[in-house]
Design an enzyme around this catalytic site. Structure first.
Site, mmCIF file in Angstrom:
data_model
loop_
_atom_site.group_PDB
_atom_site.id
_atom_site.type_symbol
_atom_site.label_atom_id
_atom_site.label_comp_id
_atom_site.label_asym_id
_atom_site.label_seq_id
_atom_site.Cartn_x
_atom_site.Cartn_y
_atom_site.Cartn_z
ATOM 1 N N ASP A 182 -10.875 18.421 0.043
ATOM 2 C CA ASP A 182 -11.200 18.792 1.590
ATOM 3 C C ASP A 182 -9.608 18.987 1.763
ATOM 4 O O ASP A 182 -8.243 18.491 1.203
ATOM 5 C CB ASP A 182 -11.208 16.729 2.289
ATOM 6 C CG ASP A 182 -10.460 16.130 1.309
ATOM 7 O OD1 ASP A 182 -9.058 16.317 1.569
ATOM 8 O OD2 ASP A 182 -10.556 14.392 1.029
ATOM 9 N N HIS A 225 0.822 -1.121 0.297
ATOM 10 C CA HIS A 225 -0.081 -0.118 -0.068
ATOM 11 C C HIS A 225 1.021 1.174 0.161
ATOM 12 O O HIS A 225 2.185 0.807 0.823
ATOM 13 C CB HIS A 225 -0.835 -0.087 1.121
ATOM 14 C CG HIS A 225 -1.569 0.968 1.438
ATOM 15 N ND1 HIS A 225 -1.664 2.296 1.658
ATOM 16 C CD2 HIS A 225 -3.117 1.108 1.799
ATOM 17 C CE1 HIS A 225 -2.524 2.835 1.673
ATOM 18 N NE2 HIS A 225 -3.752 2.565 2.054
ATOM 19 N N ASP A 277 -5.368 9.015 -7.210
ATOM 20 C CA ASP A 277 -5.973 9.156 -5.823
ATOM 21 C C ASP A 277 -4.635 10.573 -5.538
ATOM 22 O O ASP A 277 -3.305 10.000 -5.294
ATOM 23 C CB ASP A 277 -5.919 8.672 -4.533
ATOM 24 C CG ASP A 277 -6.378 9.303 -3.427
ATOM 25 O OD1 ASP A 277 -6.233 10.499 -3.027
ATOM 26 O OD2 ASP A 277 -6.672 8.644 -2.455
ATOM 27 N N ARG A 283 -2.395 0.950 -5.122
ATOM 28 C CA ARG A 283 -2.103 0.333 -4.554
ATOM 29 C C ARG A 283 -2.534 -0.479 -6.286
ATOM 30 O O ARG A 283 -2.995 0.168 -6.828
ATOM 31 C CB ARG A 283 -3.419 -1.224 -3.241
ATOM 32 C CG ARG A 283 -2.966 -1.158 -2.160
ATOM 33 C CD ARG A 283 -4.340 -2.105 -1.068
ATOM 34 N NE ARG A 283 -5.319 -1.190 -0.914
ATOM 35 C CZ ARG A 283 -6.618 -1.403 -0.402
ATOM 36 N NH1 ARG A 283 -6.632 -2.239 -0.710
ATOM 37 N NH2 ARG A 283 -7.367 -0.229 -0.651
ATOM 38 N N ASP A 331 -8.924 13.715 -4.487
ATOM 39 C CA ASP A 331 -8.939 12.668 -4.670
ATOM 40 C C ASP A 331 -9.251 13.012 -6.177
ATOM 41 O O ASP A 331 -7.076 12.855 -6.948
ATOM 42 C CB ASP A 331 -9.544 11.445 -4.249
ATOM 43 C CG ASP A 331 -9.717 10.072 -4.611
ATOM 44 O OD1 ASP A 331 -9.212 10.101 -5.609
ATOM 45 O OD2 ASP A 331 -10.282 9.368 -3.772
ATOM 46 N N LYS A 388 -6.140 -0.369 -8.213
ATOM 47 C CA LYS A 388 -7.055 0.552 -7.639
ATOM 48 C C LYS A 388 -6.811 2.006 -8.270
ATOM 49 O O LYS A 388 -6.414 1.907 -9.298
ATOM 50 C CB LYS A 388 -6.217 0.635 -6.093
ATOM 51 C CG LYS A 388 -6.321 0.054 -4.832
ATOM 52 C CD LYS A 388 -7.791 -0.356 -4.499
ATOM 53 C CE LYS A 388 -8.669 0.770 -3.446
ATOM 54 N NZ LYS A 388 -9.468 1.114 -3.296
ATOM 55 N N HIS A 446 -6.663 15.823 1.140
ATOM 56 C CA HIS A 446 -5.807 16.039 -0.355
ATOM 57 C C HIS A 446 -5.343 17.331 -0.319
ATOM 58 O O HIS A 446 -4.404 17.327 -1.070
ATOM 59 C CB HIS A 446 -6.696 15.388 -1.118
ATOM 60 C CG HIS A 446 -7.105 14.231 -0.902
ATOM 61 N ND1 HIS A 446 -8.811 13.585 -0.411
ATOM 62 C CD2 HIS A 446 -7.079 13.009 -1.535
ATOM 63 C CE1 HIS A 446 -8.418 12.675 -0.758
ATOM 64 N NE2 HIS A 446 -7.308 12.308 -1.433
ATOM 65 N N CYS A 464 -3.662 12.302 -3.368
ATOM 66 C CA CYS A 464 -3.079 11.878 -2.171
ATOM 67 C C CYS A 464 -1.186 11.673 -2.496
ATOM 68 O O CYS A 464 -0.570 11.604 -1.993
ATOM 69 C CB CYS A 464 -3.376 11.601 -1.066
ATOM 70 S SG CYS A 464 -3.796 9.639 -0.435
ATOM 71 N N TYR A 465 -1.649 10.542 -3.026
ATOM 72 C CA TYR A 465 -0.920 9.320 -3.673
ATOM 73 C C TYR A 465 0.353 10.468 -4.010
ATOM 74 O O TYR A 465 1.391 9.979 -4.547
ATOM 75 C CB TYR A 465 -0.788 8.046 -3.972
ATOM 76 C CG TYR A 465 -1.540 6.755 -3.443
ATOM 77 C CD1 TYR A 465 -0.986 7.226 -2.480
ATOM 78 C CD2 TYR A 465 -3.398 7.101 -3.329
ATOM 79 C CE1 TYR A 465 -2.080 5.741 -0.940
ATOM 80 C CE2 TYR A 465 -3.910 6.334 -2.672
ATOM 81 C CZ TYR A 465 -3.345 5.681 -1.467
ATOM 82 O OH TYR A 465 -4.352 5.171 -0.232
#
Lengths: 462, 700
Positions: free
Chosen positions: A400, A224, A272, A266, A393, A269, A403, A274-275
């Site tokens: 938010d 992850h 996003d 992951r 995201d 998936k 993020h 934030c990654y």
């Protein structure tokens, strides 16, 4: 932007996962092709970090949040960190009165026996301790820094330490890689990291690295992005990074960047924002660990390459699948994804030619980057950023603070990824969009603005 | 904290939501006051339950409930029913909380805690899980919990396998299900005592995953699982010594001059050292630890075993390394006698040399060779420089045939019987997978399929020849990588590097191919008729190097006109004296770091690279930030300090590389960094330098 036309129906015979992926690619593809058609001035504007609006969104959050934020009541120091760190990245000072009240608030979260809880009166928790300490370091100044009771934080960390080497998040709480990272990061920034805290942490992190190459939250789980950053940063902080299988780790993390230009967390998936920090930051750390290129020790090239590095393969298919889909849907996307950076003012698009793509790639290879920094900046600026302030995201989601914090953190990691020194300004072409997009540099292991880290480092040196 | 669905606030709801917030605030302060006063009444428990239903992340309340449970169990008079009902109450609270947020760490953890106390029925758990796993099949909390519950229930691994099969049947892209399958099968494989029954299990899984791969050759989930299967098929192997310097059975002639021009270098077995020490290099197939004077014993009249210190040639400052070197002290040798000394080295007879996962060296290894010393004959002038010009090299085939004996290829296999550790089943499996993936690629252009095939082919070659001397499939593999470079430009450099490694392996795959790249260097006056032997791997578009195990004897190496951005691995070449890296893509002094380990290096050409051109990150900020970090210092000479007047601050990277070298010739022209200021810095830190960019410095 105009409302986009309704998307064509997804290809049949695919899985739910693939349909979801396909929808996101459509959405991202539309944004990029729309961008590609814009005149240069509008493109430049679209790529601009909307500083004023972000600052307004963030400052409002610091003064008071909507009631819907009740679910974050046990994470209030996190809210402080997300906002304060984001503002610091934007180079925006916080007014003195507000700063004082943040320090006072965080002091009230500090437990009499050490560590910080999610709010006044709540149990001390490692994650909120990390958030509180990083916030106070980011505020800086002796009032802020001296409000941290280092001895008691040290006690708290010792209490959370497990015989197995890992840490508990809180008394009676779960043991995982987050706990190790937050404990070790805090110990390191406060200059209280000792052998007792570091003992066997490496064993625990190693037990969480999976055959995929990335790091899971706990043994037995799948790899992850968030935990991979946490685990890697922890290993670097305790000087045991070479115990990890770094070539597998690199293979896993670099192939998590998809054709959407952002990172997924992951395998299989969705992308996003934030990654951008968790995975992009892990790449930045790996680049610093391995200035020689992609390999660790050439271990995988000897007599049996099979069991060490088939991994890179694994996500290539995604890439192809996505490219094919995007190409069929919107032929320009390929070009926008890899648009030329001729300089700060000419963020012009070279629409899909094999050459532009190769030239671009060659330039990247010369830079020795482990990930496509410009593409990631493009995702953050065009897909995650909301012009009215804040980051999200992915398209279709709401903005938010979390993020916002991690998209901005990812952006600074990209911008300074190839700077000679952590704090020397990057070359113009390393910054996508106008050069005024440049954020403050961070210390990549702690995600704290570098100058603030240095100040704290001196303050706690004694 | 993250990834929870949020709903946009509607203005008309503002008042209601403000009231809700007010209520929540009241509930929180009420809860905290109960908690701090340790009140565990019904009313107090109710407040915490309500709070957790609204906000499952409120971990303090979970802890409070744990304390309350302990308190109430203590009071309940220990009737099993009342204890059970206390715990059942907790399960209800958790379930409600999970409905609010099924990504809550605290809620899942509380449920684990309750169940581990052993008072609750487990019947309901799988149904609960099914519900949550249907809602989000990738939720890792749920998967962790599932593994926990399955173990607690004693549920058969087969049942759980069936569950993953159902999920995969439903959505083969669900990687979490594949991942759990790998966990379950690991358990099964651990229990199988008979090797053949594990093999049956694995073979069945290959068939299973092949279905998914055929359904969509581009979906990553199945490929990751395929990878795991390959891992199971080729269990991590025990370390093996793949080559050494000196080669077993060789007769070495050592002469003592330091100047390059003075010594012949004209054959494999003749070389020059400073007559103080002499390297023995051990090259393993993977990183090993524990090479020391008790695991490696040396018998010889001129050196005591205990006096030899073995050092890992590891750039990572790690105790483990693929390559180890020990220096034999020659000071006890009579320089005027040419009688050969016999040296016998034994390793692996005692435990201790092992890989990072604890596997011991698979077969012991004995190595014996002789050393004779050739007295100094001439003292030629020192100002002779090495010019890397094409007409200075000649292919003297007959001489090279003699000068480079077969020993450098099969020395190890001849003297040490290698017993294959790969079974027929493994070779059969890999051959089967190769043919399956070839079939798959006939109907699809899957990149992941191509790269898997490339690696399977290389693995196949490696298995049939453990010392990596045969590369039957190299051409096919090179072709696959070339295709990938075109198909997937985003990872162009990655494929190019992989391709380079294979290419190099092919170039060096046999003595015959190697000889094509060996030349005699005629550019300097030499007492030998032929001049030194130079290995020329120039102009091959190599971007990265991997296999150095066959090159340990090389003293002169030409890598110019390639695309090298890294020379990692070259540190194994302890005899290297002349190295040409001109016209490559080296970008920084940090990328030259391996040179620090080459104590014999005298002549270096790094001209026309890109050093200083890119502002790339060469700081090791992240590493040095650790209070526990030990600076990755040079292993040889910790006491080298920069001359006081040298501008070390600006050229720290260069200083780190050059400070332990005693270069006599350096070419650096054509790099952005090479201005006058830098050159004057070089003169200060390289006191033995005679030629800089071809100019004679006329030093004494």
């Amino acid at each position: 932007m105009e409302p986009p036309p309704p998307p064509p129906p997804p290809p049949s015979g695919t899985t739910v996962t693939q349909r979801d992926q396909w929808r996101v690619e459509q959405e991202v593809g539309r944004i990029y092709s729309f961008f590609a058609q814009l005149p240069p001035a509008a493109q430049s504007f679209a790529l601009e970090v909307q500083r004023d609006n972000h600052i307004e969104y963030l400052t409002r959050g610091l003064r008071g949040l909507a009631p819907s934020f009740g679910s974050l009541d046990a994470s209030r120091p996190w809210i402080c960190y997300w906002i304060i760190h984001s503002l610091a990245l934007l180079g925006e000072p916080i007014d003195a009165e507000l700063e004082d009240s943040v320090i006072d608030f965080l002091s009230r979260c500090q437990d009499p026996s050490g560590g910080y809880g999610g709010g006044p009166g709540q149990l001390p928790h490692l994650a909120t301790t990390y958030a509180a300490v990083n916030s106070l370091i980011t505020l800086g100044g002796s009032r802020s820094l001296s409000s941290i009771n280092r001895d008691k934080v040290h006690n708290f960390l010792r209490q959370m330490k497990q015989p197995s080497g890992g840490f508990r998040m809180h008394d009676g709480g779960e043991i995982d890689v987050r706990a190790c990272y937050t404990a070790i990061s805090v110990a390191s920034t406060l200059n209280i990291l000792d052998d007792e805290l570091a003992e066997k942490v490496g064993d625990f992190i190693l037990s969480c690295q999976t055959y995929e190459g990335g790091i899971a939250g706990e043994p037995g789980s799948e790899a992850h992005g968030g935990y991979t950053f946490c685990g890697l940063a922890t290993m670097i902080l305790i000087n045991e990074a070479d115990r990890l299988d770094l070539s597998r780790l690199i293979d896993w993390v670099v192939f998590r960047q998809g054709v959407e230009c952002g990172f997924q967390g992951r395998v299989n998936k969705l992308v996003d924002g934030c990654y951008s920090f968790w995975q992009g930051g892990a790449c930045a750390l790996l680049q610093k660990l391995h200035p020689f290129g992609l390999s660790e020790g050439g271990e995988d090239e000897s007599t049996d390459s099979i069991d060490s590095s088939l991994y890179a393969a694994s996500n290539v298919s995604e890439q192809e699948e996505q490219e094919n889909n995007l190409e069929s849907a919107s032929p320009q996307v390929d070009g926008t994804c890899q648009f030329k950076q001729g300089g700060p003012q000419s963020a012009s698009c070279s629409i899909n030619t094999g050459n532009a793509s190769y030239n671009f790639l060659e330039r990247r290879a010369e830079g020795g980057s482990l990930f496509n920094s410009s593409a990631l900046q493009q995702y953050i600026l065009l897909c995650s950023q909301l012009p009215e302030g804040g980051f999200r995201d992915k398209p279709g989601k709401f903005r938010d603070l979390y993020h916002t914090c991690y998209c901005l953190s990812g952006l600074t990691v990209c911008q300074y990824g190839r700077s000679k020194h952590a704090d020397s300004p990057p070359l113009p072409w390393d910054v996508v969009g106008p050069y005024s997009n440049l954020l403050e540099p961070i210390h990549p292991l702690h995600n704290v603005v570098l100058s603030k880290y240095q100040e704290a480092n001196e303050f706690f040196a004694g | 904290m993250h990834g929870r669905p949020r709903t946009a606030p509607k203005p008309e709801d503002a008042a209601a939501s403000a009231a809700k917030a007010q209520k929540l605030r009241g509930l929180q302060s009420q809860f905290l006051s109960y908690h701090h006063s340790r009140i565990y009444t019904e009313e107090a428990l109710d407040a915490s339950a309500k709070l957790l239903e609204i906000n499952p992340e409120y971990y303090t309340a979970w802890n409070y409930r744990k304390l309350a449970v302990e308190h109430r169990v203590g009071e309940s008079g220990s009737s099993p029913e009342s204890v059970k009902s206390i715990f059942d109450e907790e399960l209800k609270v958790v379930e409600n909380a999970l409905r609010q947020n099924f990504k809550s760490y605290g809620a899942w953890y509380h449920r684990t805690w309750v169940l581990s106390k052993g008072h609750s029925s487990l019947d309901h758990e799988l149904r609960l899980l099914d519900r949550f796993q249907k809602a989000d099949p990738r939720n890792f909390h749920a998967w962790n919990y599932r593994r926990f519950v399955a173990a607690l229930l004693g549920r058969s691994v087969e049942d759980e396998l069936q569950y993953t099969e159902d999920l995969i049947g439903n959505n083969f892209s669900n990687y979490s299900a594949w991942h759990n399958r790998s966990m379950l099968l690991s358990e099964i494989l651990k229990k199988k005592e008979q090797e053949s029954s594990s093999q049956d299990v694995i073979s069945k899984e290959y068939e299973f995953v092949l279905n998914a791969l055929y359904t969509d050759p581009d979906d990553q989930s199945g490929w990751f699982y395929h990878l795991w299967l390959l891992d199971q098929t080729f269990k991590v192997k025990a370390p093996l010594l793949v080559s050494s310097w000196p080669v077993p059975g060789s007769d070495l002639v050592v002469s003592g001059n330091v100047s390059f021009a003075d010594h012949p270098l004209s054959s494999f077995s003749e070389f020059t050292v400073a007559l103080e020490r002499f390297p023995v290099v051990l090259y393993f197939n993977q990183n090993v630890e524990g090479v020391n004077s008790s695991t490696v014993t040396i018998q010889s009249t001129f050196v005591q075993n205990e006096d030899v210190t073995w050092k890992p040639l590891s750039l990572q400052n790690s105790p483990a390394s693929k390559v180890w070197v020990g220096y034999l002290d020659l000071s006890g040798v009579d320089h005027h006698s040419s009688a050969p000394y016999t040296v016998e080295i034994k390793l692996g007879h005692h435990q201790g040399i092992m890989s990072s996962n604890g596997l011991q060296l698979s077969i012991p290894f004995d190595l014996s060779f002789t050393v004779s010393v050739k007295p100094l004959e001439t003292q030629s002038s020192k100002d002779e420089k090495v010019a890397w010009e094409e007409d200075k090299f000649c292919a003297c085939e007959t001489h090279l045939q003699v000068a480079i004996p077969c020993l450098c290829y099969d020395g190890i296999t001849v003297d040490n019987k290698y017993e294959p550790t790969t079974s027929d089943w493994q070779i059969g499996t890999i051959a089967e997978e190769i043919s399956q993936i070839r079939n798959l690629l006939a109907i699809s252009d899957s990149k992941i399929g191509k790269i898997t095939l490339a690696r399977l082919l290389m693995a196949h070659d490696a298995m049939s020849s453990p010392y990596a001397t045969q590369t039957v499939h190299a051409e096919e593999v090179l072709g696959l990588y070339s295709e990938l470079m075109k198909l997937d430009p985003s990872h162009y450099q990655y494929y190019k590097d992989e391709r380079s490694l294979v290419l190099l392996q092919q170039l060096l795959s046999s003595r015959e191919t190697l000889l094509r790249y060996c030349f005699c260097y005629r550019g300097i006056t030499s007492p030998s008729a032929y001049g030194p032997i130079c290995l020329r791997l120039n102009n091959q578009s190599i971007s990265r190097m991997g296999s150095f195990d066959k090159l340990l004897w090389v003293q002169m190496l030409d890598l110019s006109d390639n695309e090298l951005h890294s020379i990692e691995g070259i540190e194994a070449l302890q005899l290297l004296r002349c190295l040409n890296l001109g016209r490559n893509k080296l970008r920084s002094f940090t990328s030259l770091d391996p040179l620090r380990y080459l104590r014999s290096l005298k002549v270096l050409n790094i001209s026309h690279n890109e050093i200083g051109l890119h502002s790339i990150d060469t700081t090791r900020y992240s590493c040095s930030a650790s209070p526990l970090s030990h600076n990755g210092e040079i292993i040889w000479s910790d006491d080298v300090f920069p001359p006081e007047d040298a501008d070390v601050t600006n050229y720290w990277d260069a200083f780190m590389v050059f400070k332990s070298l005693e270069l006599t010739q350096l070419d650096i022209v054509g790099n952005a960094v090479a201005n006058e200021k830098f050159k004057s810095f070089l003169l200060k830190i390289l006191p033995k330098l005679q030629f800089l960019d071809g100019q004679n410095l006329h030093r004494i």
